[in-house]
Write an enzyme that holds these catalytic residues in place. Structure first.
Site, PDB file in Angstrom:
ATOM      1  N   CYS A 108      11.497-105.628  -6.908  1.00 12.50           N
ATOM      2  CA  CYS A 108      10.583-104.961  -6.810  1.00 12.50           C
ATOM      3  C   CYS A 108      10.000-103.393  -7.433  1.00 12.50           C
ATOM      4  O   CYS A 108      10.540-103.171  -9.114  1.00 12.50           O
ATOM      5  CB  CYS A 108       9.735-103.981  -5.097  1.00 12.50           C
ATOM      6  SG  CYS A 108       8.651-103.811  -5.279  1.00 12.50           S
ATOM      7  N   HIS A 208       9.737-109.326  -2.941  1.00 12.07           N
ATOM      8  CA  HIS A 208      11.273-109.753  -2.098  1.00 12.07           C
ATOM      9  C   HIS A 208      11.769-110.542  -1.926  1.00 12.07           C
ATOM     10  O   HIS A 208      11.315-110.971  -0.614  1.00 12.07           O
ATOM     11  CB  HIS A 208      10.590-108.917  -0.930  1.00 12.07           C
ATOM     12  CG  HIS A 208       9.974-107.493  -0.916  1.00 12.07           C
ATOM     13  ND1 HIS A 208      10.853-105.958  -1.133  1.00 12.07           N
ATOM     14  CD2 HIS A 208       9.184-106.317  -1.782  1.00 12.07           C
ATOM     15  CE1 HIS A 208      10.789-105.130  -1.539  1.00 12.07           C
ATOM     16  NE2 HIS A 208       9.186-105.127  -1.957  1.00 12.07           N
ATOM     17  N   GLU A 210      14.452-110.693  -0.739  1.00 16.31           N
ATOM     18  CA  GLU A 210      15.516-110.358   1.047  1.00 16.31           C
ATOM     19  C   GLU A 210      14.460-110.744   1.880  1.00 16.31           C
ATOM     20  O   GLU A 210      15.250-110.977   3.004  1.00 16.31           O
ATOM     21  CB  GLU A 210      15.578-108.886   0.766  1.00 16.31           C
ATOM     22  CG  GLU A 210      14.448-107.778   1.350  1.00 16.31           C
ATOM     23  CD  GLU A 210      13.235-107.558  -0.089  1.00 16.31           C
ATOM     24  OE1 GLU A 210      13.117-106.745   0.379  1.00 16.31           O
ATOM     25  OE2 GLU A 210      13.675-108.154  -0.902  1.00 16.31           O
TER      26      GLU A 210
END
Length: 245
Positions: A108, A208, A210
Site C-alpha cells: 500500500c 493489503h 496481510e
C-alpha cells in the site's frame, strides 16, 4: 518491517507510540521469516545503512499518505496530515536497500514510497479519478477487487495472471518512477502493483496481502528472496576470506 508512529491509547496511557498491526508480523512469520520492527526515528543515509547491514530484506508497510511536496504537488484537501519523520526514515531505508540489492516488498503506502523515491507521482484522491470511493470505503472496511497481472513480471510468477485482493487506499501511482514497471491493474486502469526489473526482488502492491493469511505467496516470495540473498552474501564472505564453503 516499517511501523506507524501515532497517538495511541492503551490502558491508562495515551501517548505517541510506534506499532504495527499483528497481521503483518504473522504473515512473515507464517512464511518462515523473522520480523525486526523499524519505527520512525531520526534518519540519515549512514544510519539506514547501519540498520540494513543486519537485515536480509525490507518490508514497507501501509500507513498515512506521503507528503505531497516529495513529488512536487500541493496537498489535496483529503490528504492526510504529513508524517515527515516516517517519510524521511522510509525513504532512507528504501534507498539503502536498493543500493544493497536487498529484497523489498512494498504494501500500500510502501508501493507509493517506491514510486515517489524513483521520481514518480501519485493520484492524491482516487474519487476524483474514478468518481466514487470504491477503493477506500472508510471505517476500516476493505474493498475487494480482482486485478490483472502483467505477463512475464515477477508478480505474475508469484500470483499468476489474476488475483483477488483487498483494497484500502485513496491514493495510487500516477506517473511511474524511473525504471519501474506497472505489473498489475484493476479493471478501470488503476495501477495496483509496481516492480523494479533487474533487482533481485523489488515488488510493491497497492493492496493489503496481510489481510488474507490463507494466501502467503507474496510473503513467502520475499522470505525466499531474503534467504537466497543471505546465502549468497555468506558465500561471498567465505570467498573473500579464503574459507572453504
Amino acid at each position: 518491517m516499517t511501523t506507524y508512529l501515532e497517538q495511541s491509547t492503551t490502558g491508562v496511557w495515551d501517548v505517541p507510540a510506534s506499532f504495527l498491526p499483528n497481521v503483518y508480523i504473522e504473515a512473515i512469520t507464517r512464511a518462515g521469516g523473522t520480523v525486526v520492527l523499524l519505527p520512525p526515528q531520526p534518519s540519515s543515509t549512514a544510519v539506514a545503512h547501519r540498520v540494513l547491514a543486519g537485515l536480509d530484506a525490507l518490508v514497507l508497510t501501509g500507513g498515512k499518505d506521503i507528503e505531497s511536496a516529495r513529488y512536487g504537488q500541493t496537498p489535496h484537501p483529503d490528504s492526510d496530515e504529513p508524517r515527515p519523520d516516517r517519510d524521511a526514515w522510509e525513504f532512507d531505508l528504501l534507498e539503502g536497500a536498493l543500493d544493497r540489492d536487498l529484497p523489498v516488498l512494498g504494501i500500500c503506502r510502501g508501493a507509493q514510497v517506491l514510486n515517489v523515491l524513483r521520481g514518480g507521482t501519485l493520484h492524491q484522491h482516487l474519487p476524483d479519478i474514478v468518481g466514487d470511493d470504491r477503493y477506500q470505503r472508510g471505517g476500516g472496511i476493505f474493498s475487494q477487487a480482482e486485478v490483472s497481472v502483467q505477463e512475464e513480471t515477477a508478480l505474475a510468477g508469484i500470483v499468476g495472471p489474476r488475483v483477488a485482493v483487498k483494497l484500502y487506499h485513496h491514493q495510487a501511482v500516477d506517473r511511474l518512477g524511473d525504471g519501474l514497471v506497472a505489473s498489475a491493474h484493476t479493471s478501470d486502469g488503476i495501477v495496483e502493483a509496481v516492480e523494479l526489473p533487474g533487482a533481485s526482488f523489488v515488488v510493491a502492491v497497492q493492496w493489503h496481502p496481510e489481510e488474507d493469511l490463507d494466501d502467503l505467496r507474496l510473503f513467502e516470495a520475499v522470505v525466499e528472496a531474503a534467504r537466497v540473498g543471505a546465502d549468497r552474501r555468506a558465500d561471498d564472505r567465505r570467498t573473500t576470506e579464503g574459507v572453504p564453503a
